[in-house]
Each structure stands twice: as structure tokens, then as C-alpha cells.
Design a protein around this motif. Structure first.
Motif, mmCIF file in Angstrom:
data_model
loop_
_atom_site.group_PDB
_atom_site.id
_atom_site.type_symbol
_atom_site.label_atom_id
_atom_site.label_comp_id
_atom_site.label_asym_id
_atom_site.label_seq_id
_atom_site.Cartn_x
_atom_site.Cartn_y
_atom_site.Cartn_z
ATOM 1 N N LYS A 134 2.007 6.399 -7.011
ATOM 2 C CA LYS A 134 0.910 7.215 -7.546
ATOM 3 C C LYS A 134 1.199 8.700 -7.358
ATOM 4 N N SER A 135 1.866 9.055 -6.268
ATOM 5 C CA SER A 135 2.175 10.472 -6.031
ATOM 6 C C SER A 135 3.172 11.021 -7.052
ATOM 7 N N GLU A 186 0.937 4.001 -3.044
ATOM 8 C CA GLU A 186 0.611 5.412 -2.827
ATOM 9 C C GLU A 186 1.786 6.318 -3.212
ATOM 10 N N HIS A 235 0.835 -1.208 0.000
ATOM 11 C CA HIS A 235 0.000 0.000 0.000
ATOM 12 C C HIS A 235 0.869 1.259 0.000
ATOM 13 N N GLU A 236 1.892 1.301 0.857
ATOM 14 C CA GLU A 236 2.788 2.470 0.899
ATOM 15 C C GLU A 236 3.480 2.679 -0.440
#
Length: 142
Positions: free
Chosen positions: A38-39, A35, A31-32
Motif C-alpha cells: 500500500k505504501s 502495508e 499484514h506487513e
């Protein structure tokens, strides 16, 4: 388009899959990682939109004492390319090898291959420039 959300999501999933062991060792969850990746997409999209346009030249300045250079990126030759230089006894892995065109003094365009290195973390301009310079020299041996 090449940067649609499905394509980006697929690339992120593949990247996470390829790097699960390293992520586990660094105690980074999927998940980290997702994210974080995606950033980065908006900046990558901005860079691609600006530079990957064969019809438009961009002006770059490579250093304080260097003149401006007009450059067109015309394509992607390789990603994570392994490169060796028997002459200098060096080896490395170029993040991306790009086909580019450089405007000459007479207005013509010269095709060349250039390395692209993507850096995260603390900037170290001297080390990063040195790496790109060495990769450029190594590519010129081909």
C-alpha cells in the motif's frame, strides 16, 4: 479508473496470495506485506499518470552522454514475461513489457517494445542498467 482503491486492493491480495511461501520463508506477515505494498501505491500511481499517456510524450535521458529521447508509452504487452535468447544463451523474466513510441529525428514516431524493471532495495545502477540492456537486446530478437 484503473487505479481505484478496489482494483488496488484486489491486486495486493492477489500478489500476497501468489507469494505466501516466499513471505513465510522471509518471515514477513500478510499484514506487513499489505502495508508495504500500500505504501508503494502513490508512487506507482504518479508514475502511471505521468508515463502512461499515449497523447503526451515524455522526455527522458538514459545516460550522461546520451541525448534526450522523447518517449510515449502506448500500452502494456505483458507482465512478468519469461524471455529466452538462444543466440546469447540467456533467459530472464521481465517485470513488464511495454509498447512505446520513440520520436525520430524527422519528427515521426517509431513503435517498439521496451522492458520495464521495477527495483526495490539498494540501488545498483550498473547492474540494473545492464539487466535492462540485456532484456532490450533479447526483445529485439523477436
Amino acid at each position: 479508473t484503473a487505479m481505484d482503491s478496489e482494483t488496488v486492493d484486489r491486486a495486493i491480495r492477489m500478489s500476497i496470495r501468489k507469494n505466501l511461501v516466499g513471505m513465510f520463508a522471509a518471515k514477513i506477515s500478510e499484514h506487513e506485506a499489505r502495508e508495504y505494498l500500500k505504501s508503494l501505491v502513490p508512487e506507482i500511481h504518479k508514475w502511471v499518470s505521468f508515463y502512461i499517456n499515449p497523447a503526451a510524450a515524455r522526455t527522458i535521458k538514459s545516460g550522461m552522454s546520451q541525448p534526450e529521447q522523447h518517449v510515449r508509452i502506448s500500452g502494456l504487452e505483458a507482465v512478468e514475461e519469461n524471455i529466452w535468447s538462444p543466440v546469447y544463451g540467456l533467459k530472464g523474466k521481465i517485470d513488464a513489457t511495454l509498447m512505446a513510441q520513440l520520436r525520430q529525428a524527422d519528427g515521426s514516431w517509431q513503435s517498439t517494445v521496451v522492458p520495464l524493471e521495477l527495483k526495490t532495495g539498494k540501488p545498483s545502477a550498473v547492474v540494473h542498467r545492464g539487466q535492462v540492456i540485456l532484456y532490450t537486446i533479447m526483445l529485439s530478437e523477436r
